[in-house]
Design an enzyme around this catalytic site. Structure first.
Site, mmCIF file in Angstrom:
data_model
loop_
_atom_site.group_PDB
_atom_site.id
_atom_site.type_symbol
_atom_site.label_atom_id
_atom_site.label_comp_id
_atom_site.label_asym_id
_atom_site.label_seq_id
_atom_site.Cartn_x
_atom_site.Cartn_y
_atom_site.Cartn_z
ATOM 1 N N GLU A 179 23.658 26.639 -7.483
ATOM 2 C CA GLU A 179 22.896 27.389 -8.494
ATOM 3 C C GLU A 179 23.422 27.201 -9.917
ATOM 4 O OE1 GLU A 179 22.594 31.373 -6.946
ATOM 5 O OE2 GLU A 179 21.304 30.735 -5.314
ATOM 6 N N GLU A 227 18.712 26.291 3.096
ATOM 7 C CA GLU A 227 18.747 27.750 3.334
ATOM 8 C C GLU A 227 17.344 28.286 3.618
ATOM 9 O OE1 GLU A 227 20.854 29.920 0.251
ATOM 10 O OE2 GLU A 227 22.202 28.247 -0.128
HETATM 11 C C1 XIL Z 1 23.846 35.257 0.872
HETATM 12 C C2 XIL Z 1 24.347 35.611 2.269
HETATM 13 O O1 XIL Z 1 23.354 35.360 3.212
HETATM 14 C C3 XIL Z 1 24.727 37.069 2.305
HETATM 15 O O2 XIL Z 1 25.302 37.376 3.557
HETATM 16 C C4 XIL Z 1 25.693 37.371 1.182
HETATM 17 O O3 XIL Z 1 25.956 38.728 1.134
HETATM 18 C C5 XIL Z 1 25.119 36.954 -0.146
HETATM 19 O O4 XIL Z 1 24.808 35.594 -0.085
HETATM 20 N N1 XIL Z 1 21.561 31.687 -2.033
HETATM 21 C C6 XIL Z 1 22.759 31.206 -1.577
HETATM 22 C C7 XIL Z 1 23.464 31.907 -0.480
HETATM 23 O O5 XIL Z 1 23.175 30.124 -1.984
HETATM 24 O O6 XIL Z 1 24.851 31.779 -0.574
HETATM 25 C C8 XIL Z 1 23.088 33.364 -0.386
HETATM 26 O O7 XIL Z 1 23.653 33.881 0.819
HETATM 27 C C9 XIL Z 1 21.597 33.527 -0.407
HETATM 28 C C10 XIL Z 1 21.008 32.967 -1.671
#
Ligand code: XIL
Length: 316
Positions: free
Chosen positions: A107, A222
């Site tokens: 990000e 993701e």
């Molecule tokens: C999220 C996790 O799923 C949660 O368990 C944590 O509390 C916060 O982070 N984008 C990302 C991930 O790159 O690292 C994030 O994951 C979700 C959004």
């Protein structure tokens, strides 16, 4: 993610790649700046993955969220050398043989921060300016020379102008990194999809082609779908079908790319989805391949049929 319970057999049967969603983040390893990292959880994940024959993606070395306490104040090159460089080197180095690919920087793009380079103003940016990205990749490459190194980002799939600006930011950054000979191998598209957005396959298809043009590997890192705020009075079955259709639209374009190396969902079951905790209206969100009772949803079947009809060699 690799504990017991009803998920364990699903992780075994459904996935060839695992990703710790939390445990490898800087703030999960190091409670407060200056503390030594605690590798207990990550060592356990690495050992379990090896036992079960799973490949591990690393997530993530540099991210502005979930930092050790005190890291939000880091702002100089000396801070980088003292805290960030050793963090990247030690995590990537410790798992150099266990992790086949890393989200090195997560990000980095945020047009709302109003920089001409469209990059996020984070502590990392404060320390080194835009060069923090190339430095992080170089450090990761030194520590884990065999790992595939990714830039990872989100909100680059839909036709809205704000996403177009984010695509521009990603492309500009990648162009600079590649021109400078930075050891980067891939771009990860998080794919937190959202049924409220407007998808245009030509817009996303053009972006995928531009990424391909850099010679990078692409991955979906993701995948899940936000649908609850838009759910209205729809039945749960209908909502699941809509979530599956959202996945179909976007993945059909991505899977058509010979550069796409894999697809990772962000969790398997809605019961454990991070989306459920995002707002009160999301507590019933239906956005993953398995439902609350760990039964397959239409998204699971959609993914299976998309993978079956794709050229991608290693769908995960
Ligand atoms: C999220 C996790 O799923 C949660 O368990 C944590 O509390 C916060 O982070 N984008 C990302 C991930 O790159 O690292 C994030 O994951 C979700 C959004």
């Amino acid at each position: 993610m690799v504990g017991g319970g009803p998920l364990a057999p699903l992780y075994d049967e459904e996935c060839s790649v695992w990703v710790p969603a939390w445990e490898m983040k800087w703030g999960a390893l190091v409670h407060a700046l200056g503390d030594s990292p605690n590798y207990e959880a990550t060592d356990a994940i690495v050992a379990t993955a090896a036992r079960r024959g799973k490949r591990l993606r690393g997530h993530t070395l540099i991210w502005h969220e979930h930092l050790p306490a005190g890291a939000e104040r880091l702002s100089t090159r000396a801070d980088w050398e003292r805290f960030v460089a050793p963090h990247v080197g030690s995590v990537a180095g410790r798992y150099r043989d266990a992790i086949f690919e890393w989200d090195v920087v997560n990000e980095a793009i945020e047009p709302n921060d109003n920089g001409a380079d469209l990059m996020r103003r984070s502590p990392f940016y404060a320390m080194l300016g835009p060069d923090y990205v190339s430095e992080a990749f170089r450090l990761a490459a030194q520590a884990a020379p065999a790992a595939r190194l990714y830039l990872n980002d989100d909100h680059v799939y839909y036709a809205e102008d704000w996403q177009e600006l984010r695509r521009t930011g990603v492309l500009r950054l990648l162009e600079r990194l590649i021109a400078a000979g930075v050891p980067i191998h891939g771009f990860g598209m998080q794919c937190h999809l959202d049924t409220r957005r407007r998808f245009d396959e030509r817009v996303f298809g053009r972006f995928v082609k531009q990424l391909e043009g850099f010679g990078l590997t692409l991955a979906i890192t993701e995948l899940d779908v936000t649908e609850a705020p838009d759910a209205g009075n729809r039945s749960v079955d209908e909502r699941r079908r809509r979530a599956a259709e959202e996945v179909r639209k976007v993945l059909a374009v991505a899977l058509d790319s010979p550069a796409l190396a894999g697809v990772v969902t962000w969790g398997l079951s809605d019961a454990d989805s991070w989306l459920r905790h995002r707002s009160p209206e999301m507590v019933t969100n239906q956005g993953l391949p398995f439902d609350d009772t760990y039964r397959p949803t239409p998204m699971r079947d959609m993914l299976a049929s998309l993978f079956a009809s794709t050229r991608t060699r290693h769908p995960t």
